[in-house]
Design a protein around this motif. Structure first.
Motif, PDB file in Angstrom:
ATOM      1  N   PHE A 284      23.191  36.857  44.337  1.00  0.00           N
ATOM      2  CA  PHE A 284      24.513  37.259  44.826  1.00  0.00           C
ATOM      3  C   PHE A 284      25.411  37.537  43.628  1.00  0.00           C
ATOM      4  CE2 PHE A 284      28.866  36.263  46.256  1.00  0.00           C
ATOM      5  CZ  PHE A 284      28.948  37.073  47.377  1.00  0.00           C
ATOM      6  N   GLN A 285      26.310  38.495  43.783  1.00  0.00           N
ATOM      7  CA  GLN A 285      27.285  38.822  42.739  1.00  0.00           C
ATOM      8  C   GLN A 285      28.621  39.147  43.387  1.00  0.00           C
ATOM      9  OE1 GLN A 285      26.805  42.566  40.431  1.00  0.00           O
ATOM     10  NE2 GLN A 285      27.116  41.326  38.593  1.00  0.00           N
ATOM     11  N   ILE A 286      29.692  38.603  42.841  1.00  0.00           N
ATOM     12  CA  ILE A 286      31.033  38.922  43.298  1.00  0.00           C
ATOM     13  C   ILE A 286      31.893  39.228  42.071  1.00  0.00           C
ATOM     14  CG2 ILE A 286      31.634  36.453  43.387  1.00  0.00           C
ATOM     15  CD1 ILE A 286      33.586  37.228  45.696  1.00  0.00           C
ATOM     16  N   ILE A 287      32.529  40.388  42.079  1.00  0.00           N
ATOM     17  CA  ILE A 287      33.329  40.847  40.944  1.00  0.00           C
ATOM     18  C   ILE A 287      34.707  41.242  41.444  1.00  0.00           C
ATOM     19  CG2 ILE A 287      33.579  42.573  39.134  1.00  0.00           C
ATOM     20  CD1 ILE A 287      31.339  40.610  38.580  1.00  0.00           C
ATOM     21  N   GLY A 288      35.745  40.681  40.807  1.00  0.00           N
ATOM     22  CA  GLY A 288      37.112  40.973  41.194  1.00  0.00           C
ATOM     23  C   GLY A 288      37.723  42.074  40.338  1.00  0.00           C
ATOM     24  N   GLU A 289      38.480  42.937  40.982  1.00  0.00           N
ATOM     25  CA  GLU A 289      39.178  44.032  40.296  1.00  0.00           C
ATOM     26  C   GLU A 289      40.610  43.648  39.942  1.00  0.00           C
ATOM     27  OE1 GLU A 289      39.683  46.876  39.061  1.00  0.00           O
ATOM     28  OE2 GLU A 289      37.984  48.190  39.348  1.00  0.00           O
ATOM     29  N   ASP A 290      41.010  42.456  40.311  1.00  0.00           N
ATOM     30  CA  ASP A 290      42.371  42.006  40.053  1.00  0.00           C
ATOM     31  C   ASP A 290      42.317  40.505  39.785  1.00  0.00           C
ATOM     32  OD1 ASP A 290      45.097  42.046  39.777  1.00  0.00           O
ATOM     33  OD2 ASP A 290      45.504  42.986  41.705  1.00  0.00           O
ATOM     34  N   GLU A 291      43.477  39.906  39.545  1.00  0.00           N
ATOM     35  CA  GLU A 291      43.554  38.474  39.250  1.00  0.00           C
ATOM     36  C   GLU A 291      44.746  37.881  39.969  1.00  0.00           C
ATOM     37  OE1 GLU A 291      45.741  35.299  37.473  1.00  0.00           O
ATOM     38  OE2 GLU A 291      46.211  37.388  36.996  1.00  0.00           O
ATOM     39  N   GLU A 292      44.512  36.695  40.516  1.00  0.00           N
ATOM     40  CA  GLU A 292      45.604  35.956  41.147  1.00  0.00           C
ATOM     41  C   GLU A 292      45.348  34.482  40.922  1.00  0.00           C
ATOM     42  OE1 GLU A 292      47.274  35.185  45.628  1.00  0.00           O
ATOM     43  OE2 GLU A 292      46.872  37.257  45.047  1.00  0.00           O
ATOM     44  N   THR A 293      46.352  33.766  40.434  1.00  0.00           N
ATOM     45  CA  THR A 293      46.233  32.347  40.082  1.00  0.00           C
ATOM     46  C   THR A 293      45.013  32.108  39.199  1.00  0.00           C
ATOM     47  OG1 THR A 293      45.006  31.807  42.117  1.00  0.00           O
ATOM     48  CG2 THR A 293      47.419  31.634  42.186  1.00  0.00           C
ATOM     49  N   PHE A 294      44.825  32.999  38.232  1.00  0.00           N
ATOM     50  CA  PHE A 294      43.785  32.891  37.209  1.00  0.00           C
ATOM     51  C   PHE A 294      42.368  32.973  37.781  1.00  0.00           C
ATOM     52  CE2 PHE A 294      47.521  30.669  35.556  1.00  0.00           C
ATOM     53  CZ  PHE A 294      47.732  31.403  34.398  1.00  0.00           C
ATOM     54  N   LEU A 295      42.227  33.534  38.968  1.00  0.00           N
ATOM     55  CA  LEU A 295      40.913  33.739  39.566  1.00  0.00           C
ATOM     56  C   LEU A 295      40.766  35.196  39.984  1.00  0.00           C
ATOM     57  CD1 LEU A 295      40.596  30.562  41.843  1.00  0.00           C
ATOM     58  CD2 LEU A 295      39.388  31.007  39.695  1.00  0.00           C
ATOM     59  N   PRO A 296      39.523  35.742  39.983  1.00  0.00           N
ATOM     60  CA  PRO A 296      39.324  37.129  40.397  1.00  0.00           C
ATOM     61  C   PRO A 296      39.764  37.358  41.836  1.00  0.00           C
ATOM     62  CG  PRO A 296      37.380  36.277  39.266  1.00  0.00           C
ATOM     63  CD  PRO A 296      38.269  35.112  39.520  1.00  0.00           C
ATOM     64  N   ASP A 297      40.371  38.519  42.066  1.00  0.00           N
ATOM     65  CA  ASP A 297      40.810  38.903  43.399  1.00  0.00           C
ATOM     66  C   ASP A 297      40.403  40.356  43.621  1.00  0.00           C
ATOM     67  OD1 ASP A 297      41.988  38.434  45.845  1.00  0.00           O
ATOM     68  OD2 ASP A 297      43.960  39.114  45.199  1.00  0.00           O
ATOM     69  N   ALA A 298      40.626  40.866  44.842  1.00  0.00           N
ATOM     70  CA  ALA A 298      40.204  42.234  45.191  1.00  0.00           C
ATOM     71  C   ALA A 298      38.725  42.407  44.857  1.00  0.00           C
ATOM     72  CB  ALA A 298      41.057  43.271  44.471  1.00  0.00           C
ATOM     73  N   ASN A 299      37.889  41.620  45.517  1.00  0.00           N
ATOM     74  CA  ASN A 299      36.493  41.484  45.122  1.00  0.00           C
ATOM     75  C   ASN A 299      35.556  42.500  45.751  1.00  0.00           C
ATOM     76  OD1 ASN A 299      36.614  38.849  43.555  1.00  0.00           O
ATOM     77  ND2 ASN A 299      37.541  38.223  45.487  1.00  0.00           N
ATOM     78  N   MET A 300      34.592  42.917  44.964  1.00  0.00           N
ATOM     79  CA  MET A 300      33.421  43.644  45.447  1.00  0.00           C
ATOM     80  C   MET A 300      32.266  42.638  45.524  1.00  0.00           C
ATOM     81  SD  MET A 300      33.703  46.905  42.880  1.00  0.00           S
ATOM     82  CE  MET A 300      33.995  45.894  41.420  1.00  0.00           C
ATOM     83  N   ILE A 301      31.310  42.866  46.414  1.00  0.00           N
ATOM     84  CA  ILE A 301      30.217  41.917  46.558  1.00  0.00           C
ATOM     85  C   ILE A 301      28.869  42.626  46.653  1.00  0.00           C
ATOM     86  CG2 ILE A 301      31.633  40.130  47.629  1.00  0.00           C
ATOM     87  CD1 ILE A 301      30.532  40.930  50.316  1.00  0.00           C
ATOM     88  N   MET A 302      27.847  41.891  46.241  1.00  0.00           N
ATOM     89  CA  MET A 302      26.477  42.373  46.317  1.00  0.00           C
ATOM     90  C   MET A 302      25.563  41.165  46.521  1.00  0.00           C
ATOM     91  SD  MET A 302      24.108  44.103  43.342  1.00  0.00           S
ATOM     92  CE  MET A 302      23.894  42.487  42.604  1.00  0.00           C
ATOM     93  N   GLY A 303      24.514  41.329  47.296  1.00  0.00           N
ATOM     94  CA  GLY A 303      23.567  40.244  47.502  1.00  0.00           C
ATOM     95  C   GLY A 303      22.203  40.779  47.859  1.00  0.00           C
ATOM     96  N   GLY A 304      21.212  39.927  47.729  1.00  0.00           N
ATOM     97  CA  GLY A 304      19.864  40.374  48.053  1.00  0.00           C
ATOM     98  C   GLY A 304      18.874  39.229  48.121  1.00  0.00           C
ATOM     99  N   PHE A 305      17.650  39.580  48.512  1.00  0.00           N
ATOM    100  CA  PHE A 305      16.545  38.640  48.601  1.00  0.00           C
ATOM    101  C   PHE A 305      15.330  39.244  47.897  1.00  0.00           C
ATOM    102  CE2 PHE A 305      19.215  37.972  52.324  1.00  0.00           C
ATOM    103  CZ  PHE A 305      19.420  36.592  52.284  1.00  0.00           C
ATOM    104  N   GLU A 306      14.537  38.380  47.306  1.00  0.00           N
ATOM    105  CA  GLU A 306      13.311  38.793  46.628  1.00  0.00           C
ATOM    106  C   GLU A 306      12.144  37.928  47.075  1.00  0.00           C
ATOM    107  OE1 GLU A 306      13.181  39.502  42.223  1.00  0.00           O
ATOM    108  OE2 GLU A 306      15.247  38.802  42.391  1.00  0.00           O
ATOM    109  N   THR A 307      10.971  38.519  47.076  1.00  0.00           N
ATOM    110  CA  THR A 307       9.749  37.766  47.246  1.00  0.00           C
ATOM    111  C   THR A 307       8.687  38.396  46.369  1.00  0.00           C
ATOM    112  OG1 THR A 307       8.140  36.882  48.845  1.00  0.00           O
ATOM    113  CG2 THR A 307       8.984  39.118  49.251  1.00  0.00           C
TER     114      THR A 307
END
Length: 474
Positions: A284-307
Motif C-alpha cells: 500500500f502507498q499513500i502520498i499527500g499533495e498538501d500538508e495540514e498539522t505537519f501531516l500529508p493531506d490531499a492524498n493519492m492512494i495505491m494498493g495491491g496484492f502479490e503471490t
C-alpha cells in the motif's frame, strides 16, 4: 532480488531503486532456507552479478538499440524504450573508492526534443558507509509494479547530486535499535522544463526516502518518502527557504505567502507486508499533495496484492499481482473539500508545469485525476529469461479539467501487454557463432494492444504496437 527478500535471504527492504550492490546483500541469512531450488538459483545469480560488478577497472562496453512502433502509454517497473528509435553506448568503471558509468544515448525525433542524452550516467565515491554521487539515473520509490505515486521511471531521470547509505545495518543504540535494518537516500536535482522567463521555471527537485523493517521483522518493510520542487527563476532559494521546506511550512500560515512559499511538496508512506507461512503479500502507498498539522493531506492512494511460487523444482519461479491506484488527491482529508479533490495531484499554482519533467509526470504514469486497475504476472526461468503479461483498465483525467500530461479530455480505456526479457539466447543458432569479442547479448520484446474511448466526443480509438531492444557487451 524480491524472491530473496521474501525468503529472508536479504535482510533489508527492497522498496527503493536503485539498490546498491555494495550492500551486504545476503546478510547473515545467506544460506538457502528450506529446499527452495529457485532461491538457490536466485542467490547464485545475485552472487555472480555482485562478483562481476565488483571487479576493479573498466567494465565491458555496452551497446543497445531499440525500435518501437510508438511510445508505450504507461511505463511500469522495468526496462521499456522511451522513443521510437534510440541507441546508446555506455562504459562503466570501478576503483577502491570511486564507481562510475558514462552513457550516451541518441534518440530520433524525441517527444521532448533532446536527441542526445546522458541518462544512466553517474559518478559516485564511497566514504565510510555512505555513497556520494552526481548522477542522472532512473529512480523508483515504493512497492508498486505498475506505478509509484511519488517517484517512478515515467519521466526521464533528473540530473542530481545524491547521498545513499550503503549498508543497512541497524542502530546499536538501545533507543533506536527497534528501527531494524534501514536504508536512506536523498538527492537534489535540477529541472529544466523550458517554461520560458517566468517565476518558478527551472526549479530544483529534492527527494528523501528511508526504508526500514521495525524490530527486524522480515515480513514488514516500510518506506517514508518526501519530494519537493523549490527555488527556480524568481523564487527564493536560500538555506532558510530550504529549512522551511524541510519543516513542511508550505501553506499560507505562520507568515508564509505566495512570495516566500518554499515550494511544492509531496510526502507519504508505503509498506509491503508478507503473510508469514504463505507466499502472499499486501502492499500500500499513500502520498499527500498538501500538508495540514505537519501531516500529508490531499492524498493519492495505491494498493495491491502479490503471490508467487516455484514450478516443481525446475528453478523457474512465477509471480502475479493485482494493483489499484487512484491519483485524485482527495482521500483521508481532515478537511474534506470535494471541489478541490480534482486538479490538485501533480499540479501547483507557482510551478505551472507541475510535478512533471520534460512533459511527463514524475509520479504515476497516468498523471493526476486517474484511476487504474491492473493485473499481471511473469515467470523467470533458471537461465534468467523472463516472460510476462499484464492487463490494465483505466480512467484518465476524469473531470476533464486542469493540466494533464496524458490527455486533455477524460478517457476510458484498457490495454494488454505481453513481453519478454531474454538474457540467455543460446537457443538461437546464430548466437553460438557470434564473434568472441561480443558477449552477453540480451533481447527485450514486447507487444501491446490499447482500446480507448473519449468521454467527451464519444470517439473510440485502438492501437496495436510493439518494441524490440537489443543489448550486447564487448
Amino acid at each position: 532480488m524480491l524472491l530473496l527478500r521474501d525468503n529472508a535471504a536479504i535482510e533489508s527492504a527492497v522498496l527503493t531503486w536503485p539498490w546498491p550492490l555494495g550492500r551486504d546483500s545476503l546478510g547473515d541469512h545467506g544460506s538457502v532456507i528450506g529446499d527452495l531450488e529457485s532461491q538457490a538459483v536466485a542467490q547464485s545469480r545475485m552472487g555472480a552479478l555482485y562478483e562481476n560488478e565488483s571487479e576493479l577497472g573498466f567494465g565491458a562496453t555496452e551497446a543497445s538499440f531499440s525500435i518501437a512502433s510508438d511510445t508505450l502509454p504507461f511505463r511500469s517497473f522495468g526496462s521499456q524504450p522511451r522513443e521510437q528509435f534510440q541507441a546508446s553506448l555506455s562504459q562503466s568503471w570501478l576503483s577502491e573508492w570511486f564507481a562510475g558509468n558514462l552513457s550516451f544515448t541518441y534518440a530520433d525525433d524525441p517527444l521532448d526534443g533532446d536527441e542526445f542524452r546522458l541518462d544512466g550516467s553517474y559518478l559516485a565515491v564511497a566514504l565510510g558507509n555512505w555513497s556520494f554521487g552526481i548522477d542522472q539515473v532512473e529512480r523508483w520509490w515504493g512497492p508498486g509494479w505498475d506505478g509509484s505515486l511519488i517517484l517512478s521511471n515515467n519521466a526521464r531521470p533528473v540530473p542530481a547530486l545524491s547521498l545513499t547509505r550503503i549498508s543497512p545495518d541497524a542502530f546499536e543504540n538501545k533507543w533506536l535499535k527497534w528501527i531494524g535494518p534501514w536504508t536512506f537516500t536523498t538527492f537534489m536535482g535540477q529541472l529544466d522544463n523550458d517554461e520560458g522567463e517566468r517565476p518558478g521555471s527551472d526549479a530544483r527537485l529534492f527527494g528523501m526516502r528511508i526504508d526500514f523493517s521495525p524490530f527486524g521483522w522480515d515480513n514488514l518493510d516500510i518506506g517514508l518518502s518526501r519530494a519537493a520542487q523549490w527555488a527556480g527563476d524568481g523564487r527564493p532559494g536560500g538555506l532558510d527557504t530550504f529549512w522551511k521546506l524541510l519543516l513542511g511550512e508550505d501553506n499560507a500560515v505562520n507568515g508564509i505567502t505566495n512570495e516566500n512559499e518554499p515550494g511544492n511538496q509531496l510526502a507519504g508512506i508505503d509498506y509491503r507486508l508478507r503473510i508469514p507461512g504463505y507466499n502472499f503479500a499486501h502492499y500500500f502507498q499513500i502520498i499527500g499533495e498538501d500538508e495540514e498539522t505537519f501531516l500529508p493531506d490531499a492524498n493519492m492512494i495505491m494498493g495491491g496484492f502479490e503471490t508467487w511460487g516455484e514450478l516443481a523444482r525446475t528453478g523457474t519461479t512465477w509471480r502475479a499481482y493485482w494493483e489499484w491506484a487512484d491519483t485524485r488527491a482527495g482521500y483521508l482529508r481532515r478537511d474534506p473539500r470535494p471541489s478541490r479533490d480534482f486538479n490538485t495531484a501533480y499540479n501547483h499554482g507557482i510551478y505551472r508545469s507541475g510535478y512533471r519533467y520534460h512533459g511527463r509526470s514524475i509520479g504515476h504514469a497516468m498523471d493526476g485525476d486517474g484511476v487504474m486497475r491492473s493485473i499481471g504476472g511473469f515467470i523467470v526461468q533458471e537461465n534468467g529469461n523472463l516472460w510476462g503479461a499484464k492487463y490494465r483498465n483505466y480512467s484518465l483525467n476524469r473531470d476533464g479539467r486542469g493540466p494533464n500530461s496524458v490527455t486533455i479530455e477524460p478517457v476510458e480505456g484498457q490495454s494488454f501487454e505481453v513481453f519478454t526479457e531474454l538474457s540467455d539466447l543460446s537457443f538461437l543458432p546464430f548466437i553460438s557463432h557470434q564473434p568472441s569479442a561480443i558477449s552477453h547479448p540480451r533481447l527485450n520484446l514486447g507487444l501491446h494492444y490499447i482500446d480507448e474511448e473519449n468521454q467527451v466526443s464519444g470517439e473510440s480509438d485502438d492501437d496495436f504496437g510493439g518494441h524490440v531492444s537489443i543489448t550486447t557487451s564487448f
